[in-house]
Design a protein around this motif. Structure first.
Motif, PDB file in Angstrom:
ATOM      1  N   TYR A   1     -16.919  14.270   4.855  1.00 27.09           N
ATOM      2  CA  TYR A   1     -16.270  14.021   3.569  1.00 27.09           C
ATOM      3  C   TYR A   1     -16.881  14.877   2.469  1.00 27.09           C
ATOM      4  CZ  TYR A   1     -14.728   9.993   6.239  1.00 27.09           C
ATOM      5  OH  TYR A   1     -14.192   9.193   7.199  1.00 27.09           O
ATOM      6  N   ALA A   2     -18.209  14.905   2.446  1.00 26.59           N
ATOM      7  CA  ALA A   2     -18.879  15.719   1.431  1.00 26.59           C
ATOM      8  C   ALA A   2     -18.545  17.194   1.629  1.00 26.59           C
ATOM      9  CB  ALA A   2     -20.386  15.491   1.501  1.00 26.59           C
TER      10      ALA A   2
ATOM     11  N   ASP B   1     -22.097  14.894   5.389  1.00 20.79           N
ATOM     12  CA  ASP B   1     -21.042  14.493   6.319  1.00 20.79           C
ATOM     13  C   ASP B   1     -19.725  15.242   6.044  1.00 20.79           C
ATOM     14  OD1 ASP B   1     -20.161  13.390   4.029  1.00 20.79           O
ATOM     15  OD2 ASP B   1     -20.113  11.321   4.707  1.00 20.79           O
TER      16      ASP B   1
ATOM     17  N   SER C   1     -23.769   7.663   4.003  1.00 18.68           N
ATOM     18  CA  SER C   1     -24.502   7.290   2.807  1.00 18.68           C
ATOM     19  C   SER C   1     -24.946   5.847   2.993  1.00 18.68           C
ATOM     20  CB  SER C   1     -23.593   7.428   1.587  1.00 18.68           C
ATOM     21  OG  SER C   1     -24.241   6.971   0.432  1.00 18.68           O
TER      22      SER C   1
ATOM     23  N   ASP D   1     -25.808   3.446   1.018  1.00 15.25           N
ATOM     24  CA  ASP D   1     -25.250   2.403   0.158  1.00 15.25           C
ATOM     25  C   ASP D   1     -23.796   2.689  -0.176  1.00 15.25           C
ATOM     26  OD1 ASP D   1     -25.913   4.633  -1.179  1.00 15.25           O
ATOM     27  OD2 ASP D   1     -26.856   3.660  -2.893  1.00 15.25           O
ATOM     28  N   ALA D   2     -23.058   3.176   0.824  1.00 17.33           N
ATOM     29  CA  ALA D   2     -21.680   3.560   0.583  1.00 17.33           C
ATOM     30  C   ALA D   2     -20.807   2.346   0.250  1.00 17.33           C
ATOM     31  CB  ALA D   2     -21.123   4.274   1.796  1.00 17.33           C
ATOM     32  N   VAL D   3     -19.951   2.532  -0.737  1.00 18.21           N
ATOM     33  CA  VAL D   3     -18.957   1.523  -1.076  1.00 18.21           C
ATOM     34  C   VAL D   3     -17.740   1.797  -0.208  1.00 18.21           C
ATOM     35  CG1 VAL D   3     -17.486   0.665  -2.923  1.00 18.21           C
ATOM     36  CG2 VAL D   3     -19.783   1.479  -3.451  1.00 18.21           C
ATOM     37  N   ASP D   4     -17.107   0.763   0.307  1.00 12.03           N
ATOM     38  CA  ASP D   4     -15.891   1.016   1.082  1.00 12.03           C
ATOM     39  C   ASP D   4     -14.834  -0.025   0.764  1.00 12.03           C
ATOM     40  OD1 ASP D   4     -13.936   1.641   2.840  1.00 12.03           O
ATOM     41  OD2 ASP D   4     -15.259   1.889   4.565  1.00 12.03           O
ATOM     42  N   GLU D   5     -13.797   0.402   0.074  1.00  8.37           N
ATOM     43  CA  GLU D   5     -12.745  -0.537  -0.296  1.00  8.37           C
ATOM     44  C   GLU D   5     -11.464  -0.267   0.458  1.00  8.37           C
ATOM     45  OE1 GLU D   5     -12.226   0.108  -4.432  1.00  8.37           O
ATOM     46  OE2 GLU D   5     -14.012  -1.026  -4.984  1.00  8.37           O
ATOM     47  N   SER D   6     -11.547   0.587   1.483  1.00 11.12           N
ATOM     48  CA  SER D   6     -10.306   0.992   2.130  1.00 11.12           C
ATOM     49  C   SER D   6      -9.774  -0.133   3.008  1.00 11.12           C
ATOM     50  CB  SER D   6     -10.541   2.236   2.967  1.00 11.12           C
ATOM     51  OG  SER D   6     -11.399   1.932   4.027  1.00 11.12           O
TER      52      SER D   6
ATOM     53  N   PRO E   1     -18.756   7.300   6.004  1.00 13.59           N
ATOM     54  CA  PRO E   1     -19.512   8.239   5.172  1.00 13.59           C
ATOM     55  C   PRO E   1     -21.006   8.066   5.424  1.00 13.59           C
ATOM     56  CG  PRO E   1     -17.870   7.084   3.859  1.00 13.59           C
ATOM     57  CD  PRO E   1     -17.874   6.435   5.214  1.00 13.59           C
TER      58      PRO E   1
END
Lengths: 111, 181
Positions: free
Chosen positions: A35-36, A33, A100, A102-107, A98
């Motif tokens: 971001y990567a 993607d 992915s 199992d993406a983590v998203d803390e935004s 993103p």
């Protein structure tokens, strides 16, 4: 002797710079993607420029030329992250997730 | 006694800034001439007018600055190699991505800028957004493991930056830039 050493150092730097630029180019196609891809477009690409300019500094004919190359180097390090930051932020605010599973998203999506 | 230089002093530092930028301008054009001087003054004037002036003062510690510079170069090399490995041999773990919010301990524009810039050029991380009040950097991580590790890395980076460029607060009010966790 010193000349030979300078040639070896400069040669090594130029070749590593070229390899890194190639990896960065390949990476643009192999990452999932935006971001990567930004990772690929900033880190190896910047180090590739640093290595190539470093080689030019080692082989520079004068102190003035070397100073100019160092200036170009510093400006690269200062501006490339800013550009990638703007691209990343724009992508983020346009709502792209993103790629992915199992993406983590803390935004904070409040803005 | 650490050598101390304060940035942000009104006129002296302003003139010094213009002189330095003029030097850079001449270097970029490769020639000192009246035409370059005139164009340089215009470009520098407009640039400085457009940029917000930071009212905060900073103490610059040269040794810590060198230490930060070397750490930074080392991180740039390792991060490039890490990305190269990811590109050549992508695995699900290496491609696992995420956005991690990292709080900063110092609410200072210059420190935040340097930290955000360095995050982008260090292994696995890329700054997506910076928020003030409280200061938080949103970081995109490629090859994410534990988000707390990322926060610890950013905190360590921030300490290195603050050791090199220490905010001294608005003169007269003491040190007022630290944020309580």
């Amino acid at each position: 002797m010193i000349e030979l050493l300078r040639d070896v150092v400069a040669g090594t730097l130029v070749v590593s710079g070229a390899v890194l630029a190639l990896v960065a180019a390949v990476g643009l196609f192999r990452t999932p993607d935006v971001y990567a891809r930004l990772h690929v477009a900033t880190k190896p690409a910047t180090l590739s420029v640093v290595a190539t300019l470093g080689a030019a500094v080692v082989r520079a004919p004068s102190w003035g030329a070397a100073g100019l190359l160092v200036l170009a180097l510093v400006l690269q390090l200062w501006t490339v992250p800013a550009a990638s930051h703007l691209l990343g932020r724009a992508t983020r605010r346009s709502g792209l997730q993103p790629a992915s599973p199992d993406a983590v998203d803390e935004s904070d999506r409040g803005d | 006694m650490t050598p101390v230089r304060t940035t942000g002093r009104r006129w002296g530092s302003g003139l010094l800034q213009v002189a330095f930028l003029l030097l850079v301008w001449f270097a970029l054009w490769g020639e000192v001439s009246w035409a370059n001087l005139a164009s340089g003054v215009v470009v520098i004037g407009v640039t400085l007018w457009l940029l917000p002036r930071t009212p905060r003062a900073h103490r610059i510690h040269p040794l810590a600055l060198v230490r930060f510079g070397l750490t930074f170069l080392w991180l740039l090399v390792t991060s490039s190699i890490a990305v190269a490995v990811t590109v050549l041999r992508p695995t699900p773990e290496r491609l696992r991505a995420g956005v991690v919010a990292c709080p900063l301990r110092h609410d200072d524009p210059l420190v935040a800028t340097i930290v955000a810039d360095s995050i982008t050029l260090t292994p696995g991380t890329l700054t997506l957004d910076v928020r003030a009040d409280p200061p938080v950097v949103e970081v995109h991580v490629l090859g994410l493991g534990d988000p707390d590790d990322v926060r610890a890395d950013v905190a360590r980076l921030e300490e290195l930056v603050v050791a090199a460029v220490t905010p001294v607060g608005v003169p007269g009010t003491g040190h007022g830039n630290e944020v309580d966790p």
